[in-house]
Design an enzyme around this catalytic site. Structure first.
Site: not given
Length: 633
Positions: A373, A520, A522
């Site tokens: 991100e 990440d 998730n």
């Protein structure tokens, strides 16, 4: 006052003073003074893709001129305009001086100086007035206005953008946003100044012999001219004697500067002189909008920095993975009102969070740093230059149709980059033959296949080689899998693509290179994705295949050849927001080649929840970084 008459032949233009003895006297004094000084600079910007060139120079009276002329225009016309501007500038200067001097000499009593001329020379030869501007204004040419000579610098390094963050806090690195043309940051010169405290002797005390500069001490040539015509001259060039006094900060000659507690309450000033390794261009200066502020107090990463003060030894590799929360997701009304209502709005602002991020990341002394991100502008304008100052080189992979992506940094004195093999999952699945078998299985589940092909998730793959031992190489993978809570089956397919691609890279392209897989994901430890990665397979009847209902169910058995484990184990959480907390981030290592030396402890639960949840005034993201020291077996 009437206009002066212009006359000229060849590349010479004569200024006929328009009847003012004050003007003639001013011109004589300026010319006499200029003759004893070093040659001034005239900056020319001329690029083939633009119809006009720009010319910037300072007249002897201190006013600046910025002109734009057609590249195809004959030189004579440009010199004529310069002559007009010079005449106007000196007329204004003389008029100002006449108004200030109560006993100015009567008109007509001063002796007229020799008629000043405007010429352009190249290699000591006058350039003809019929030569086009694009050919006339060569690097090293000499522009003469009266007795003042200017060395022409064509396309020197130039600052096109210089911006300091809105929030500047003591103890937190400051990295200005910088735009350069014909230059590079590594070859540029940076000097930082602090405002002298009111009442200090002489306006300020310079430590260790650092010079004191008054506000009027610098008058840089602006980096870019106005869009049309000439910019008006300053009414009082260099006359701001009532402005602040600036003290140069000793030893602060890097782009990144960390103010101290002694700077609290004081503004900062940065002077940037752009360079390209061969020469320097005109300097630009910028003052901070506000003073240095005190920091937020204890941050969640302060105690972690106690374990990472020093770079790890040559035999070790410190790996960090961190979802830093993209500004495109943090700084929206939805984020403020729904996702993070507990977080102070200013603490969601990018400038504030970057202060924390840059301090946090630099304090980890990472050898390999994988971020998710990352806004494109944040990478290029802030993180890459800031971490470069701490020895890290950055690589960026933008997600398709997004403004954020993945960033991998590595320590330059430990590793060199051999190759990059990034992919977008949907493109690789659809076009790379190595994924043919998986695509064939998905043909039976068109809804799930289409969902995967619509996602923009990417995999960043970097092959690094040790600078100390060239036999040691490592494949660093960085990813951010699909986020939706009901997307477990999508994440399984994305991971199958990732591991198939990594197997191709580490078996076919770089045989035997171990994998360090960060990101990440998730996915909590109870999910099919985690089971797939850590055990090597996932069964066709795993519940995640129906994570979005029966319509998208896809019962497939998947396997991979790697032997991977989570280097940091299974923390209680790596993501902590108001409505959820859980472990979503991992550093997976090939445990046949790498082993864990130490895992840096996570922040305490009390630290994480001091301000209810994350992000907060003391933590810049809704995720928590994972950090571990690894060594080769």
């Amino acid at each position: 006052m009437g206009r002066g008459r212009l006359s000229g032949r060849g590349s010479m233009w004569r200024l006929q003073p328009a009847g003012s003895s004050a003007l003639r006297g001013a011109w004589a004094r300026i010319s006499a003074r200029a003759g004893t000084e070093t040659m001034e600079r005239a900056v020319v910007r001329c690029v083939p893709s633009e119809p006009k060139l720009s010319l910037s120079f300072a007249l002897a009276d201190g006013s600046h001129k910025h002109m734009q002329r057609d590249q195809s225009e004959p030189l004579g016309r440009a010199l004529s305009r310069i002559a007009t501007n010079a005449l106007k500038g000196h007329a204004k200067a003389a008029a100002r001086k006449g108004r200030r001097a109560a006993g100015a000499e009567p008109a007509g009593t001063a002796a007229s100086p020799a008629e000043p001329v405007v010429k352009l020379y190249y290699r000591e030869e006058a350039v003809g007035d019929d030569v086009l501007n694009v050919d006339a204004w060569q690097d090293g040419a000499v522009l003469q206005i009266g007795d003042v000579k200017y060395k022409v610098e064509r396309n020197p390094p130039a600052v096109t953008e210089l911006q300091l963050p809105r929030y500047i806090m003591a103890g937190f690195p400051v990295c200005p946003k910088l735009g350069l043309e014909f230059g590079e940051p590594a070859s540029s010169v940076f000097r930082w100044y602090r405002e002298a405290r009111p009442g200090a002797a002489g306006g300020g005390v310079a430590a260790a012999g650092a010079p004191i500069a008054h506000a009027s001490g610098a008058n840089p040539v602006p980096a870019a001219p106005p869009p049309d015509g000439d910019a008006p001259a300053s009414e009082e060039p260099g006359a701001s004697s009532a402005g602040p006094v600036w003290v140069e900060v000793g030893g602060a000659h890097e782009r990144v500067f960390t103010p101290s507690n002694a700077d609290i309450g004081l503004r900062l000033k940065l002077r940037c002189t752009p360079g390209n390794g061969q020469r320097l261009g005109p300097s630009r200066e910028l003052e901070s909008a506000g003073p240095v502020e005190a920091g937020p107090g204890a941050c969640t990463f302060d105690q972690r920095h106690m374990y990472t003060k020093r770079v790890s030894g040559d035999a070790l590799l410190r790996a960090v993975t961190y979802n830093v929360l993209a500004d495109v997701y943090a700084h929206t009304e939805h984020s403020r009102a729904v996702l993070y209502p507990y977080c102070a709005p200013y603490a969601l602002g990018l400038d504030y969070r970057l202060n924390l991020l840059q301090k946090e990341l630099s304090g980890y002394s990472a050898d390999v740093l994988c971020l998710q991100e990352v806004d494109r502008s944040v990478f290029h304008d802030s993180l890459a230059p800031a971490l470069d100052a701490f020895g890290l080189q950055g690589l960026f992979r933008l997600k398709q149709h997004q403004h954020e992506g993945l960033a991998t940094f590595f320590r330059r004195d430990k590793f060199r980059l051999l190759a990059q093999h990034d992919i977008a999952y949907h493109q690789a699945l659809a076009t790379d033959p190595v994924h043919g078998p998986l695509l064939e299985q998905l043909a039976r589940y068109p809804q799930a296949r289409d969902r995967v092909l619509q996602r923009s998730s990417a995999l960043q793959v970097s092959i690094l080689q040790s600078t100390k031992d060239p036999s040691k190489k490592i494949c660093v993978a960085n990813t951010h899998l699909y986020w939706h809570p009901r997307g477990g089956h999508i994440r399984l397919i994305q991971m199958a693509v990732a591991l198939t691609h990594l197997n191709h890279v580490t078996q076919d392209l770089y045989p035997g290179v171990p994998v360090l897989f960060c990101g990440d994901f998730n996915s909590t430890p109870s999910t099919g994705m985690y089971t797939f990665v850590s055990t090597g397979s996932v069964s066709a009847d795993h519940e995640d295949w129906a994570s979005n209902g029966e319509e998208e169910r896809c019962n497939m058995s998947l396997s991979h050849p790697f032997r991977l484990k989570s280097a940091c184990g299974e923390p209680a959480y790596t993501n902590y927001v108001g409505g959820f907390h859980g472990c979503l981030d991992y550093i997976f290592i090939d445990f046949t080649a790498l082993e864990v030396e130490q895992v840096i402890p996570m922040p305490s639960h009390e630290e994480v929840t001091t301000h209810q949840a994350l992000p907060s005034v003391s933590h810049p993201s809704d995720h928590i970084a994972l950090i571990c020291d690894l060594k080769w077996k």
